[in-house]
Motif scaffolding. Structure first.
Motif, short mmCIF file in Angstrom:
data_model
loop_
_atom_site.label_atom_id
_atom_site.label_comp_id
_atom_site.label_asym_id
_atom_site.label_seq_id
_atom_site.Cartn_x
_atom_site.Cartn_y
_atom_site.Cartn_z
N GLU A 179 0.87 -1.17 0.00
CA GLU A 179 0.00 0.00 0.00
C GLU A 179 0.91 1.22 0.00
O GLU A 179 1.50 1.58 1.02
CB GLU A 179 -0.92 -0.01 1.22
N SER A 212 -2.71 0.22 -4.16
CA SER A 212 -2.20 -1.02 -3.56
C SER A 212 -2.26 -2.16 -4.57
O SER A 212 -3.20 -2.26 -5.37
CB SER A 212 -3.02 -1.41 -2.33
N GLU A 247 -4.82 -6.78 -1.37
CA GLU A 247 -5.20 -5.40 -1.66
C GLU A 247 -4.99 -5.14 -3.15
O GLU A 247 -3.88 -5.27 -3.67
CB GLU A 247 -4.37 -4.41 -0.84
#
Length: 391
Positions: A247, A260, A365
């Motif tokens: 991220e 991300s 993510e």
């Protein structure tokens, strides 16, 4: 005149919007301590938010920059304000339990004829303390203080063409950062060495544009650590058979573009592939709702309905507004993609669509920074939307 990131007309427009909202709330002045709001209103840019500082804005006249005397020099170099409207307090106020900088601010407020005014304060703000509020109350007993948290933040919601261009430059930088992850990451590489390469890419920039410092450090947990959302890094080596989510954000002139992606070293288990499929379908469903006139919750509801149908759940919000920011947060602290947020989407609004999942042995993510357009939505980055796999 300093080399300002925006035109005088744009700063004038920002003051007008802010003052209009002040008038609606019955405020005669506001004292702004959020460095993002300080920069947005005046251009001020310096790493001085660890001491008390702020911008005092009344309904008429130029704003007043107020802060530590040594930082007043930086205010002269980075803002459009006249020298008479840059006020530095004596260094004996800095981290001195016997006196508080707000004593100096209180005197300045009185000098400017605002000692009996209704003044808005950013009460729920990282940079404004309980002791600061108590000092203002004690030293300005006839002033009336009102919570104005978020007042300026909401004026920042719809971005100008220049602001969006700065975020596009941030997007090019974060794309390059993800490329570095794919190029460098391999089993045995120490995590801190990979983060050093990511930092180098973030500051080196992309497409001829330099990189500013992101408002949040890289989040890069691996394996079981990736079941938690906000862990950073250590010197442990990357391992085969583990996922690591990155991220990270590109930043240009303080405008943040976070994105991300998740990297799996080796062959990912089926549950990761199932999670990837669910997230990608849910992201598409959310993006279909990202258009002017819809509500923030429409994106969240579409995302969650699709995710749930495919066997996964996400309890937290799946997005938030982004733009200009300073540590410790790259969000604007206004709108969120979650059920119940009735904020209306408008062209020029920018968000981090953040549909992260945390599994029992790792995290996934795959996120997108987006801008609402006149007819729909645009993803600011061109990074492939997928689970990265490297054998």
């Amino acid at each position: 005149m300093p080399d300002l990131p925006f035109s005088p007309a744009e700063y004038t427009d920002r003051l007008s919007k802010t003052r209009a909202e002040m008038a609606v709330r019955g405020l005669e002045a506001i004292f702004v301590t959020d460095p993002s709001n300080m920069a947005w209103l005046t251009g001020y840019d310096g790493w001085s938010f660890y001491v008390h500082q702020g911008v005092l804005l009344a309904l008429e006249g130029e704003p007043i920059w107020w802060g530590r005397a040594m930082d007043a020099v930086g205010a002269g170099l980075t803002t459009w304000l006249a020298r008479d409207n840059i006020h530095g307090y004596d260094d004996t106020y800095v981290q001195n339990p016997a006196k508080h900088p707000m004593e100096d601010l209180s005197a300045l407020i009185a000098q400017r004829g605002l000692s009996v005014a209704r003044i808005g304060l950013e009460m729920d703000n990282y940079y404004f303390t309980a002791s600061a509020f108590l000092s203002l109350q004690q030293n300005l007993p006839t002033a009336r203080f009102q919570d104005a948290t978020g007042l300026v933040n909401w004026q920042r919601a719809v971005k100008s063409a220049t602001e969006i261009e700065y975020m596009r430059r941030g997007a090019r930088i974060v794309e390059r950062m993800h490329q570095v992850v794919l190029e460098k990451a391999e089993p045995g590489l120490k995590k801190n060495e990979l983060i050093a390469d990511i930092y180098h890419a973030s500051v080196s920039g992309a497409d001829g544009y330099w990189g500013d410092y992101p408002a949040i450090v890289p989040m890069a947990p691996s394996g079981v650590d990736a079941t938690a959302p906000h862990l950073t890094w250590d010197d442990a080596p990357l391992k085969a058979g583990e996922s690591t989510f990155f991220e990270i954000a590109g930043s240009y002139r303080r405008y943040q573009c976070p994105q991300s992606r998740t990297l799996f070293l080796g062959k990912p288990p089926q549950k990761y592939l199932d999670a990837e499929k669910a997230v990608l379908e849910a992201v598409e469903a959310g993006l279909e709702q990202a258009r002017p006139g819809n509500l923030c919750e429409d994106i969240a509801n579409a995302f969650n309905a699709t995710l749930n149908r495919l066997g996964f759940q996400k309890d937290s919000r799946c997005g938030y507004a982004i733009g200009i920011s300073y540590p410790p947060d790259w969000g604007e602290r206004t709108m969120s993609f979650r059920r119940g947020d009735k904020s209306v989407l408008k062209p020029g609004m920018t968000f981090h669509f953040m549909p992260a999942l945390w599994l029992d042995d790792g995290g996934l993510e795959i996120t997108e920074p987006i801008v609402i357009t006149e007819t729909g939505v645009e993803c600011l980055c061109r990074t492939p939307r997928e689970l990265f796999v490297k054998g």
